[in-house]
Write a protein that holds these residues in place. Structure first.
Motif, PDB file in Angstrom:
ATOM      1  N   ASP A  63       0.915   1.309 -14.882  1.00 25.30           N
ATOM      2  CA  ASP A  63      -0.367   0.626 -15.050  1.00 25.30           C
ATOM      3  C   ASP A  63      -0.560  -0.513 -14.044  1.00 25.30           C
ATOM      4  OD1 ASP A  63      -0.992   2.263 -17.239  1.00 25.30           O
ATOM      5  OD2 ASP A  63       0.070   0.942 -18.630  1.00 25.30           O
ATOM      6  N   ARG A  64       0.331  -0.625 -13.102  1.00 32.18           N
ATOM      7  CA  ARG A  64       0.235  -1.729 -12.142  1.00 32.18           C
ATOM      8  C   ARG A  64      -0.969  -1.534 -11.215  1.00 32.18           C
ATOM      9  NH1 ARG A  64       4.545  -5.277 -10.433  1.00 32.18           N
ATOM     10  NH2 ARG A  64       3.923  -6.498  -8.604  1.00 32.18           N
ATOM     11  N   ASP A  65      -1.623  -2.634 -10.895  1.00 32.18           N
ATOM     12  CA  ASP A  65      -2.766  -2.605  -9.985  1.00 32.18           C
ATOM     13  C   ASP A  65      -2.250  -2.574  -8.548  1.00 32.18           C
ATOM     14  OD1 ASP A  65      -5.236  -2.727  -8.823  1.00 32.18           O
ATOM     15  OD2 ASP A  65      -5.528  -4.881  -9.172  1.00 32.18           O
ATOM     16  N   VAL A  66      -2.089  -1.370  -8.016  1.00 33.79           N
ATOM     17  CA  VAL A  66      -1.569  -1.198  -6.662  1.00 33.79           C
ATOM     18  C   VAL A  66      -2.293  -0.026  -6.009  1.00 33.79           C
ATOM     19  CG1 VAL A  66       0.294   0.324  -7.452  1.00 33.79           C
ATOM     20  CG2 VAL A  66       0.530  -0.895  -5.262  1.00 33.79           C
ATOM     21  N   THR A  67      -2.504  -0.129  -4.708  1.00 34.54           N
ATOM     22  CA  THR A  67      -3.190   0.923  -3.966  1.00 34.54           C
ATOM     23  C   THR A  67      -2.247   2.079  -3.685  1.00 34.54           C
ATOM     24  OG1 THR A  67      -4.650  -0.687  -2.899  1.00 34.54           O
ATOM     25  CG2 THR A  67      -4.456   1.493  -1.865  1.00 34.54           C
ATOM     26  N   VAL A  68      -2.618   3.284  -4.120  1.00 34.79           N
ATOM     27  CA  VAL A  68      -1.869   4.510  -3.846  1.00 34.79           C
ATOM     28  C   VAL A  68      -2.780   5.435  -3.053  1.00 34.79           C
ATOM     29  CG1 VAL A  68      -0.697   6.519  -4.809  1.00 34.79           C
ATOM     30  CG2 VAL A  68      -0.491   4.290  -5.949  1.00 34.79           C
ATOM     31  N   ILE A  69      -2.313   5.844  -1.880  1.00 37.57           N
ATOM     32  CA  ILE A  69      -3.100   6.744  -1.023  1.00 37.57           C
ATOM     33  C   ILE A  69      -2.356   8.063  -0.877  1.00 37.57           C
ATOM     34  CG2 ILE A  69      -4.058   7.105   1.272  1.00 37.57           C
ATOM     35  CD1 ILE A  69      -4.381   4.096   1.537  1.00 37.57           C
ATOM     36  N   ILE A  97       0.878  -1.161   0.000  1.00 41.02           N
ATOM     37  CA  ILE A  97       0.000   0.000   0.000  1.00 41.02           C
ATOM     38  C   ILE A  97       0.921   1.219   0.000  1.00 41.02           C
ATOM     39  CG2 ILE A  97      -1.842   1.236   1.194  1.00 41.02           C
ATOM     40  CD1 ILE A  97      -2.463  -1.438   2.655  1.00 41.02           C
ATOM     41  N   LEU A  98       0.894   1.992  -1.083  1.00 42.12           N
ATOM     42  CA  LEU A  98       1.814   3.110  -1.248  1.00 42.12           C
ATOM     43  C   LEU A  98       1.177   4.393  -0.714  1.00 42.12           C
ATOM     44  CD1 LEU A  98       3.086   2.309  -4.865  1.00 42.12           C
ATOM     45  CD2 LEU A  98       3.799   1.329  -2.663  1.00 42.12           C
ATOM     46  N   ILE A  99       1.781   4.961   0.332  1.00 40.12           N
ATOM     47  CA  ILE A  99       1.204   6.108   1.031  1.00 40.12           C
ATOM     48  C   ILE A  99       2.176   7.283   0.968  1.00 40.12           C
ATOM     49  CG2 ILE A  99       0.323   6.935   3.249  1.00 40.12           C
ATOM     50  CD1 ILE A  99      -0.105   3.954   3.986  1.00 40.12           C
ATOM     51  N   GLY A 100       1.648   8.468   0.692  1.00 39.38           N
ATOM     52  CA  GLY A 100       2.489   9.660   0.670  1.00 39.38           C
ATOM     53  C   GLY A 100       1.984  10.669  -0.342  1.00 39.38           C
ATOM     54  N   ASN A 101       2.923  11.402  -0.924  1.00 41.21           N
ATOM     55  CA  ASN A 101       2.573  12.378  -1.950  1.00 41.21           C
ATOM     56  C   ASN A 101       2.200  11.636  -3.228  1.00 41.21           C
ATOM     57  OD1 ASN A 101       3.000  14.197  -4.284  1.00 41.21           O
ATOM     58  ND2 ASN A 101       3.639  15.669  -2.720  1.00 41.21           N
ATOM     59  N   GLY A 102       0.916  11.701  -3.581  1.00 41.67           N
ATOM     60  CA  GLY A 102       0.425  10.923  -4.711  1.00 41.67           C
ATOM     61  C   GLY A 102       1.141  11.219  -6.009  1.00 41.67           C
ATOM     62  N   ILE A 141       4.590   9.614  -5.955  1.00 44.13           N
ATOM     63  CA  ILE A 141       4.499   8.153  -6.049  1.00 44.13           C
ATOM     64  C   ILE A 141       4.192   7.743  -7.487  1.00 44.13           C
ATOM     65  CG2 ILE A 141       3.189   6.123  -5.349  1.00 44.13           C
ATOM     66  CD1 ILE A 141       2.809   7.476  -2.618  1.00 44.13           C
ATOM     67  N   ARG A 142       3.258   8.446  -8.121  1.00 43.49           N
ATOM     68  CA  ARG A 142       2.918   8.105  -9.498  1.00 43.49           C
ATOM     69  C   ARG A 142       4.091   8.377 -10.444  1.00 43.49           C
ATOM     70  NH1 ARG A 142      -2.335   9.077  -7.485  1.00 43.49           N
ATOM     71  NH2 ARG A 142      -2.024  11.324  -7.344  1.00 43.49           N
ATOM     72  N   ALA A 143       4.894   9.396 -10.128  1.00 41.20           N
ATOM     73  CA  ALA A 143       6.087   9.667 -10.942  1.00 41.20           C
ATOM     74  C   ALA A 143       7.097   8.521 -10.814  1.00 41.20           C
ATOM     75  CB  ALA A 143       6.722  10.990 -10.504  1.00 41.20           C
ATOM     76  N   VAL A 144       7.221   7.986  -9.601  1.00 42.91           N
ATOM     77  CA  VAL A 144       8.109   6.837  -9.403  1.00 42.91           C
ATOM     78  C   VAL A 144       7.603   5.640 -10.197  1.00 42.91           C
ATOM     79  CG1 VAL A 144       8.866   5.116  -7.707  1.00 42.91           C
ATOM     80  CG2 VAL A 144       9.006   7.549  -7.150  1.00 42.91           C
ATOM     81  N   LEU A 145       6.319   5.372 -10.129  1.00 43.77           N
ATOM     82  CA  LEU A 145       5.736   4.249 -10.871  1.00 43.77           C
ATOM     83  C   LEU A 145       5.977   4.416 -12.366  1.00 43.77           C
ATOM     84  CD1 LEU A 145       2.325   3.827  -8.981  1.00 43.77           C
ATOM     85  CD2 LEU A 145       4.386   2.439  -8.740  1.00 43.77           C
ATOM     86  N   GLU A 146       5.876   5.644 -12.847  1.00 46.96           N
ATOM     87  CA  GLU A 146       6.131   5.914 -14.258  1.00 46.96           C
ATOM     88  C   GLU A 146       7.594   5.647 -14.603  1.00 46.96           C
ATOM     89  OE1 GLU A 146       5.214   6.877 -18.103  1.00 46.96           O
ATOM     90  OE2 GLU A 146       3.744   6.972 -16.472  1.00 46.96           O
TER      91      GLU A 146
END
Length: 272
Positions: free
Chosen positions: A70-76, A51-56, A59-64
């Motif tokens: 496109d990974r199915d993961v919870t980002v809060i 569960i990825l928590i923090g500055n959305g 976090i999305r920039a890291v995933l990119e």
């Protein structure tokens, strides 16, 4: 000696895969590539649900950046109000997560909410210590090292608790009656070096009135801890040289620098 502890991380991962259901890991300040990559590897292995928590946005920039947008993961997104660490702790207390993990946050920012009694993470009347487990090139087994994060200059009674906590952690890896070394500059007690005298006192006490179920040795220098040959050349008579499961350091600076040098310059892998 337990084989899984001797051979490194692979067998521990195989053991983790046997869990009944993945552990929900709340990663606070999860905008760190190495942390997220590791969490995804554990998820792919089947024993973690991150569960990825923090500055959305971060976090999305890291995933990119790591090709996982496109990974199915919870980002809060917990970038406003309370810290992401506090948010993660509240998820654990409410039953929405099982485990807390540090991401891209400073040691202080991570530990302050953890140590806050109102968050109910700490068992009353216990000393919290941090243990690093390292696989050091050239050694057959993993080695536990403590304390490398919390205790700046611990007195003897606190270091005894470090030993107790280390033994408990090693027992969790099926290492019974582990060999624990009390690291010092020299192996002969000197009143000019307080820790060496305390080491000798702790060893004698553990022999007479055991406070931890382990083979405790100290003071002892690093070369003797890791090498039977060094012990032979120095005439140091100890059957555990080269076979220690854990190293208790005299202070925070020694432990923290030691772990960073081993990881950055000697190629050691680790977790804590």
């Amino acid at each position: 000696m337990n084989e899984s502890f001797m051979t490194g991380f692979d067998r521990i991962v195989e053991r983790a895969k046997k869990v009944e259901k993945p552990m929900r890991v709340a990663i606070a300040a999860a905008d760190a590539e190495n942390i997220v990559r590791g969490a995804f590897l554990a998820q792919d292995a089947g024993f973690v649900e991150p569960i990825l928590i923090g500055n959305g946005n971060k976090i999305r920039a890291v995933l990119e950046n790591i090709g996982q947008a496109d990974r199915d993961v919870t980002v809060i997104d917990a970038s406003g109000g309370d810290s992401s660490v506090q948010f993660a702790i509240e998820m654990i207390n409410s039953g929405d997560a099982d485990c807390l993990m540090r991401g891209n946050s400073s040691t202080r920012d991570f530990l302050m909410p953890v140590l806050n009694k109102s968050n109910h993470l700490i068992v009353p009347d216990t000393l919290v210590t941090h243990i690093n487990f390292l696989k050091i090139p050239g050694l057959e087994r993993m080695v536990a090292i403590s304390d490398v994060t919390l205790l700046i200059n611990p007195p003897m009674e606190a270091r005894k608790q470090v030993v107790k906590n280390m033994v408990k952690a090693l027992n969790a890896f099926d290492v019974e009656k582990p060999n624990i070394a009390l690291l010092a500059l020299v192996e002969k007690p000197s009143y000019h070096m307080r820790d060496t005298v305390e080491d000798q006192t702790m060893v004698r006490e553990n022999e007479k009135r055991p406070f931890a179920d382990c083979n405790l040795v100290g003071p002892i220098a690093y070369d003797l801890i890791v090498s039977k040959e060094a012990a032979r050349l120095k005439g140091y008579d100890c059957p555990y040289c080269g076979e220690f499961d854990g190293i208790v350091v005299p202070n925070l600076a020694t432990g923290n620098v030691m772990v960073k040098v081993l990881q950055q310059s000697a190629g050691a892998d680790g977790f804590g």
